[in-house]
Design an enzyme around this catalytic site. Structure first.
Site, PDB file in Angstrom:
ATOM      1  CG  ASP A 242      -1.997   0.941   1.283  1.00  0.00           C
ATOM      2  OD1 ASP A 242      -2.841   0.834   0.384  1.00  0.00           O
ATOM      3  OD2 ASP A 242      -2.068   1.802   2.192  1.00  0.00           O
ATOM      4  CD  GLU A 266      -2.386   2.512  -3.632  1.00  0.00           C
ATOM      5  OE1 GLU A 266      -3.450   3.108  -3.842  1.00  0.00           O
ATOM      6  OE2 GLU A 266      -1.773   2.627  -2.542  1.00  0.00           O
TER       7      GLU A 266
HETATM    8  C1  ABC Z   1     -12.199   6.712   3.611  1.00  0.00           C
HETATM    9  C2  ABC Z   1     -13.578   6.620   2.958  1.00  0.00           C
HETATM   10  C3  ABC Z   1     -13.684   7.510   1.745  1.00  0.00           C
HETATM   11  C4  ABC Z   1     -13.344   8.915   2.145  1.00  0.00           C
HETATM   12  C5  ABC Z   1     -11.970   8.954   2.846  1.00  0.00           C
HETATM   13  C6  ABC Z   1     -11.681  10.339   3.366  1.00  0.00           C
HETATM   14  O1  ABC Z   1     -11.960   8.046   3.937  1.00  0.00           O
HETATM   15  O2  ABC Z   1     -13.785   5.266   2.560  1.00  0.00           O
HETATM   16  O3  ABC Z   1     -15.003   7.462   1.244  1.00  0.00           O
HETATM   17  O4  ABC Z   1     -13.299   9.704   0.986  1.00  0.00           O
HETATM   18  C7  ABC Z   1      -8.236   3.290   3.118  1.00  0.00           C
HETATM   19  C8  ABC Z   1      -9.661   2.859   2.831  1.00  0.00           C
HETATM   20  C9  ABC Z   1     -10.500   4.023   2.341  1.00  0.00           C
HETATM   21  C10 ABC Z   1     -10.390   5.201   3.288  1.00  0.00           C
HETATM   22  C11 ABC Z   1      -8.908   5.571   3.422  1.00  0.00           C
HETATM   23  C12 ABC Z   1      -8.664   6.767   4.317  1.00  0.00           C
HETATM   24  O5  ABC Z   1      -8.202   4.444   3.944  1.00  0.00           O
HETATM   25  O6  ABC Z   1      -9.659   1.829   1.882  1.00  0.00           O
HETATM   26  O7  ABC Z   1     -11.833   3.608   2.239  1.00  0.00           O
HETATM   27  O8  ABC Z   1     -11.160   6.266   2.758  1.00  0.00           O
HETATM   28  O9  ABC Z   1      -9.017   6.488   5.618  1.00  0.00           O
HETATM   29  C13 ABC Z   1      -4.407   3.133  -0.591  1.00  0.00           C
HETATM   30  C14 ABC Z   1      -5.404   1.972  -0.562  1.00  0.00           C
HETATM   31  C15 ABC Z   1      -6.707   2.453   0.017  1.00  0.00           C
HETATM   32  C16 ABC Z   1      -6.481   2.811   1.474  1.00  0.00           C
HETATM   33  C17 ABC Z   1      -5.238   3.543   1.705  1.00  0.00           C
HETATM   34  C18 ABC Z   1      -4.931   3.973   3.066  1.00  0.00           C
HETATM   35  C19 ABC Z   1      -4.293   3.703   0.740  1.00  0.00           C
HETATM   36  O10 ABC Z   1      -5.484   1.349  -1.790  1.00  0.00           O
HETATM   37  O11 ABC Z   1      -7.737   1.506  -0.076  1.00  0.00           O
HETATM   38  O12 ABC Z   1      -7.617   3.615   1.888  1.00  0.00           O
HETATM   39  O13 ABC Z   1      -4.214   2.858   3.637  1.00  0.00           O
HETATM   40  C20 ABC Z   1      -3.957   8.374  -2.096  1.00  0.00           C
HETATM   41  C21 ABC Z   1      -2.765   7.445  -1.875  1.00  0.00           C
HETATM   42  C22 ABC Z   1      -3.106   6.008  -2.184  1.00  0.00           C
HETATM   43  C23 ABC Z   1      -4.354   5.566  -1.385  1.00  0.00           C
HETATM   44  C24 ABC Z   1      -5.484   6.519  -1.765  1.00  0.00           C
HETATM   45  C25 ABC Z   1      -6.761   6.185  -1.020  1.00  0.00           C
HETATM   46  O14 ABC Z   1      -5.089   7.874  -1.422  1.00  0.00           O
HETATM   47  O15 ABC Z   1      -1.682   7.885  -2.668  1.00  0.00           O
HETATM   48  O16 ABC Z   1      -2.007   5.199  -1.806  1.00  0.00           O
HETATM   49  N1  ABC Z   1      -4.729   4.153  -1.617  1.00  0.00           N
HETATM   50  C26 ABC Z   1      -4.600  11.645  -6.207  1.00  0.00           C
HETATM   51  C27 ABC Z   1      -3.256  11.450  -5.572  1.00  0.00           C
HETATM   52  C28 ABC Z   1      -3.171  10.041  -4.990  1.00  0.00           C
HETATM   53  C29 ABC Z   1      -4.283   9.836  -3.988  1.00  0.00           C
HETATM   54  C30 ABC Z   1      -5.623  10.070  -4.682  1.00  0.00           C
HETATM   55  C31 ABC Z   1      -6.733   9.955  -3.644  1.00  0.00           C
HETATM   56  O17 ABC Z   1      -5.631  11.381  -5.259  1.00  0.00           O
HETATM   57  O18 ABC Z   1      -2.221  11.633  -6.520  1.00  0.00           O
HETATM   58  O19 ABC Z   1      -1.936   9.876  -4.320  1.00  0.00           O
HETATM   59  O20 ABC Z   1      -4.218   8.490  -3.497  1.00  0.00           O
HETATM   60  O21 ABC Z   1      -7.927   9.821  -4.302  1.00  0.00           O
HETATM   61  C32 ABC Z   1      -5.399  10.694 -11.340  1.00  0.00           C
HETATM   62  C33 ABC Z   1      -4.112  11.358 -10.940  1.00  0.00           C
HETATM   63  C34 ABC Z   1      -3.795  10.893  -9.538  1.00  0.00           C
HETATM   64  C35 ABC Z   1      -4.929  11.304  -8.599  1.00  0.00           C
HETATM   65  C36 ABC Z   1      -6.239  10.703  -9.129  1.00  0.00           C
HETATM   66  C37 ABC Z   1      -7.428  11.062  -8.243  1.00  0.00           C
HETATM   67  O22 ABC Z   1      -6.446  11.122 -10.459  1.00  0.00           O
HETATM   68  O23 ABC Z   1      -3.067  10.987 -11.826  1.00  0.00           O
HETATM   69  O24 ABC Z   1      -2.582  11.441  -9.096  1.00  0.00           O
HETATM   70  O25 ABC Z   1      -4.681  10.750  -7.303  1.00  0.00           O
HETATM   71  O26 ABC Z   1      -5.739  11.046 -12.627  1.00  0.00           O
END
Ligand code: ABC
Ligand code: CA
Length: 547
Positions: A242, A266
């Site tokens: 992750d 990831e």
């Molecule tokens: C919870 C709720 C959500 C709520 C959030 C605030 O809280 O469920 O509804 O919106 C875990 C859970 C989630 C939880 C989170 C936070 O924790 O599964 O349900 O959300 O408490 C990993 C995992 C993911 C996990 C975590 C945390 C990390 O796969 O399941 O979440 O251990 C970032 C991280 C990435 C992470 C992701 C959730 O957040 O880098 O590792 N995933 C941009 C950024 C990204 C960022 C993304 C967030 O926004 O660059 O770094 O990810 O949405 C593309 C661009 C990207 C861009 C995207 C949106 O568009 O090229 O750069 O990403 O085109």
């Protein structure tokens, strides 16, 4: 004497571990089914009761390791020989009703990395699952989180925490129960600032994800030793890691070595150069840049095939071993499901097919086979038991055929595992791809249309020849290459076409074969596309819409 004896024991332990450890090349022969543990299967005692599960509530729905074990037949029936399960460690508990971020049902909120998440079962349940997976000749990949520990802001859950860890109790955290174990608090506000991405915090005001100080050598050593023990203790075959971009790159090679298994990271970003560089530090990363291009290509009938072709080129430029250092996916637990963008079965089938015909490790997220269509998190996390594990579904069959075809290609020619997929041609609505012995023609013309594929196979120089026989494995149609080396084929309802030499097609791929019914121009009703790969290097393409 003592010293030598312990050295011998260490050597023996390493040998024993290596007997289990699966490498990147072992994984290359596999395809993976992603299980979200809480949502895949109830324990056998509750299985028949068909408990409800409202994904939008973000509460635990009751899936367990014993549930997964009980439904391995379903996964194996689709042809998968590996599973990826949710993180397994003990999680943060939040008061109910939960904050806006929900609860830790997903497993990404670690609080004690030395204890198992008892919501998913006991130590013996987990071992029993792993044994059952291994005894079927399958692999199991575990998901791990080392960037953060999850916390709950008790004093002011609606306001941003102040530095460091105000309103947060670290009682019961194992390890990292001191403020000094973490980077001082700052929210990630600028994803263009790499130091901030690495050293500030993910999460929200209510559930801040306390960013572990992985600049500290003692912490690094602790994590290396933790992963080494976790993998050898449970004999996992691979790691899904992750939040990889949230820890400095130099942390990763040591972590991967300590695990001694295949590592798939990831890095959530759409930029191929940014993401590709991480393949110099881990075996592979999820192909997020390619995923964005699949979405744009197949989400509508107006997507661009040349942009998709360009992304294949970018992967070969920026990833260590090109597509071989990727995990290829259409859906996962963080993104809206593909059928939430379009319900056109032609488009959906092409997008799924794309993830199976390339160089990357194909990964299917649970529920794709049931055509689940939930949108953004948390609605994309529907329980699989609500489908009653129905196997008589179009996409279940589609995925099974793709798995069988990939296996047959691998069995039929050792070069499949070393030949990079090549783009033969693109047109407005189609792309032709070759990875000998597999030849594919994908289209975004949509379910209302038929497509005529015509390929001059003699020019491919890959082992196909005039008068040879191929099978289009998704419709199980025999196609004869004519005396001049031309192949003509009509796909129905905007479906993808995937060809293999007949000699490689066994009864697992196709039980019955039908003869090619193409070539009757009167059949074309709505729109027809033609891909024609001409002799030599000249590639002629044409596209006729309407008639
Ligand atoms: C919870 C709720 C959500 C709520 C959030 C605030 O809280 O469920 O509804 O919106 C875990 C859970 C989630 C939880 C989170 C936070 O924790 O599964 O349900 O959300 O408490 C990993 C995992 C993911 C996990 C975590 C945390 C990390 O796969 O399941 O979440 O251990 C970032 C991280 C990435 C992470 C992701 C959730 O957040 O880098 O590792 N995933 C941009 C950024 C990204 C960022 C993304 C967030 O926004 O660059 O770094 O990810 O949405 C593309 C661009 C990207 C861009 C995207 C949106 O568009 O090229 O750069 O990403 O085109
Ligand atoms: Ca970090």
């Amino acid at each position: 004497m003592m010293f030598n004896a312990s050295l011998a024991i260490i050597a023996l332990v390493l040998l024993v571990r290596n007997a289990y450890a699966a490498s990147a090349s072992d994984w290359q022969k596999r395809t993976v089914y992603q299980v979200m543990t809480d949502r895949f299967a109830l324990p056998p005692s509750e299985d028949a009761q068909g408990k409800t599960c409202d994904a939008s509530a973000q509460l635990p729905c009751g899936g367990t390791w014993s549930g997964i074990q009980n439904h391995l037949d379903y996964i194996q029936a689709m042809g998968f020989n590996a599973i990826w399960i949710s993180p397994i460690v003990s999680q943060l508990q939040v008061p109910l009703p939960p904050p806006a971020d929900g609860t830790a049902y997903h497993g990404y909120w670690p609080e004690n990395i030395y204890a198992l998440n008892d919501a998913f079962g006991s130590d013996s349940d987990l071992r029993s699952l792993i044994n059952a997976v291994h005894s079927r000749g399958m692999y199991i990949m575990v998901d791990v989180v080392v960037n953060h520990m999850a916390t709950y802001n008790t004093t002011s859950p609606s306001a941003a925490p102040t530095s460091p860890l105000a309103g947060i109790s670290l009682n019961g955290y194992n390890p990292f129960n001191q403020d000094s174990d973490y980077h001082s608090f700052c929210p990630i506000t600028d994803y263009g600032n790499q130091t901030m991405v690495e050293q500030c915090w993910l999460g929200s005001a209510a559930v801040p994800l306390a960013d572990v100080n992985t600049e500290d050598q003692a912490t690094v050593d602790l994590y290396y030793s933790w992963i080494n023990t976790l993998i050898s203790n449970y004999t996992f075959d691979g790691l899904r890691i992750d939040t990889v971009k949230h820890i400095r790159k130099s942390f990763w090679p040591g972590f991967a070595n300590a695990s001694s298994v295949f590592t798939l990271g990831e890095v959530l970003d759409g930029d191929a150069q940014y993401v590709g560089d991480y393949t110099n530090y881990l075996d592979a990363v999820f192909d997020y840049p390619g995923w964005g291009m699949i979405l744009q290509a197949f989400q509508t009938t107006g997507g661009s095939m040349s942009m998709l072709a360009q992304s294949i080129q970018n992967t070969s430029t920026y990833f260590k071993n090109g597509g071989f250092s990727t995990g290829s996916f259409l859906e996962n637990h963080d993104q809206p499901r593909f059928p939430s963008f379009t319900n056109d079965t032609g488009l959906i089938k092409n997008a799924i097919a794309y993830t199976f015909i390339g160089d990357g490790l194909p990964i299917v997220y649970e529920g794709q086979e049931q055509e689940y269509s939930g949108g953004a998190v948390p609605n994309n996390r529907e329980a699989i038991w609500l489908s009653a594990y129905e196997q008589d579904k179009p996409l279940f069959k589609h995925i099974t055929s793709l798995n069988m075809a990939r296996q047959a290609a691998m069995n039929g020619s050792s070069s499949f595992l070393s030949t990079h997929m090549k783009v033969l041609s693109t047109s407005a609505h189609s792309i032709a791809l070759a990875k000998y012995p597999m030849l594919a023609s994908l289209t975004n013309i949509g379910q209302g249309s038929q497509g005529q594929v015509s390929v001059s196979v003699g020019s491919l120089g890959t082992g196909y020849s005039a008068n040879s026989q191929l099978v289009e494995v998704l419709s199980c149609t025999e196609v004869n290459v004519d005396g001049s080396g031309n192949l003509a084929f009509t796909t129905q309802q905007g479906a993808p076409a995937v060809f293999l030499p007949s000699s490689m097609v066994n009864s697992k791929v196709c039980t019955n074969l039908v003869k090619n019914g193409s070539g009757a121009p009167g059949m074309f009703s709505a729109s027809v596309y033609v891909i024609s790969i001409a002799a030599a290097s000249a590639i002629a393409l044409s596209m006729f819409v309407g008639s």
